[in-house]
Enzyme design. Sequence first.
Site, PDB file in Angstrom:
ATOM      1  N   HIS A  95      -1.423   0.164  -9.772  1.00 53.08           N
ATOM      2  CA  HIS A  95      -1.980  -0.800  -8.819  1.00 53.08           C
ATOM      3  C   HIS A  95      -2.585  -1.988  -9.567  1.00 53.08           C
ATOM      4  O   HIS A  95      -3.774  -2.293  -9.438  1.00 53.08           O
ATOM      5  CB  HIS A  95      -3.025  -0.124  -7.939  1.00 53.08           C
ATOM      6  CG  HIS A  95      -3.252  -0.847  -6.639  1.00 53.08           C
ATOM      7  ND1 HIS A  95      -3.641  -0.211  -5.485  1.00 53.08           N
ATOM      8  CD2 HIS A  95      -3.147  -2.162  -6.298  1.00 53.08           C
ATOM      9  CE1 HIS A  95      -3.761  -1.086  -4.503  1.00 53.08           C
ATOM     10  NE2 HIS A  95      -3.469  -2.292  -4.978  1.00 53.08           N
ATOM     11  N   ARG A 148       0.845  -1.183   0.000  1.00 49.69           N
ATOM     12  CA  ARG A 148       0.000   0.000   0.000  1.00 49.69           C
ATOM     13  C   ARG A 148       0.885   1.240   0.000  1.00 49.69           C
ATOM     14  O   ARG A 148       1.968   1.254   0.586  1.00 49.69           O
ATOM     15  CB  ARG A 148      -0.916   0.028   1.236  1.00 49.69           C
ATOM     16  CG  ARG A 148      -2.072  -0.962   1.192  1.00 49.69           C
ATOM     17  CD  ARG A 148      -3.095  -0.578   0.130  1.00 49.69           C
ATOM     18  NE  ARG A 148      -4.279  -1.435   0.154  1.00 49.69           N
ATOM     19  CZ  ARG A 148      -4.424  -2.540  -0.570  1.00 49.69           C
ATOM     20  NH1 ARG A 148      -3.423  -2.927  -1.369  1.00 49.69           N
ATOM     21  NH2 ARG A 148      -5.535  -3.247  -0.521  1.00 49.69           N
ATOM     22  N   GLU A 173      -4.013   7.461  -5.281  1.00 45.10           N
ATOM     23  CA  GLU A 173      -3.962   6.772  -6.571  1.00 45.10           C
ATOM     24  C   GLU A 173      -5.092   7.286  -7.448  1.00 45.10           C
ATOM     25  O   GLU A 173      -6.258   7.177  -7.049  1.00 45.10           O
ATOM     26  CB  GLU A 173      -4.100   5.256  -6.383  1.00 45.10           C
ATOM     27  CG  GLU A 173      -2.908   4.641  -5.685  1.00 45.10           C
ATOM     28  CD  GLU A 173      -3.078   3.163  -5.391  1.00 45.10           C
ATOM     29  OE1 GLU A 173      -2.107   2.542  -4.932  1.00 45.10           O
ATOM     30  OE2 GLU A 173      -4.193   2.630  -5.605  1.00 45.10           O
TER      31      GLU A 173
END
Length: 271
Positions: free
Chosen positions: A237, A189, A218
């Site tokens: 991601h 993360r 993000e």
Amino acid sequence: MWYHKPVINEELLKSLPYLKVVASSGVGIDHLDLNLLSRYGVKVSNTPFAVCTDTADFGMALMLASSRRLVEGYQMAVSPDTEYFPADWLGSEVSGATLGIVGMGTIGYKVAKRAKAFEMKILYHNRHQRNKEEESAVGAIYCKKIDDLLQQSDFVLLSVALTPQTHQLIGKRELGLMKPTATLINISRGLVVDQDALVEALQNKVIKAAALDVTYPEPLPRDHPLLKLKNVIITPHIGSATGKARRLMMENMVESIQAGLTGLPIPNEVS
């Protein structure tokens, strides 16, 4: 829940008095208030085993891409300004290098299995030491103190859950302990890393490079300094972004929902 949506807050829970289970995609649960859900008698499940193989593959992909400067090489190869390939354009070796894995859970252990095939020396730091058989299977050496791992590793790969204990686990002090030739890889993360400290470390050559599948937020603001550094690879991601993994995640979520509605034990229930 998919991509952390919908947001589970008290207002939503009050509007759903018969809610029994929240099935969340992926392994991370940092977006959920487990105490709040527990007060409302709602159970929670995730899909940890659906994502672990592909995320481990992606961790290795980031390490290889960063060490061999794959993105820079591609840009050079396709640039209309390129007239020749410089002979002194070099990357770093992966085979035989030391990999430090911070977080030796299911994903971290799968990364270690892959790294063994590259004849890497494997160090790991974890809340609990794995048993001797598991360590021996991948040739991993336990570092009780994260500092020892940081000082010795050529590549530091982060594979931990985001908790109050791991929030900004890697900051200015930790980056300063790493080798100036080291690369930081984050597949956990974004908030596990102090991004301001990381920018400073990369700009000042405290460490050599970073490869990040996760950031905070993000996506990053388009003027963020991390986006302007040549020694950084950032991906959106996508550690678990394969058709097979996403399909398995959805199947796991459906199984948890069906179990929750029928009163059966919920697979992958988060306690």
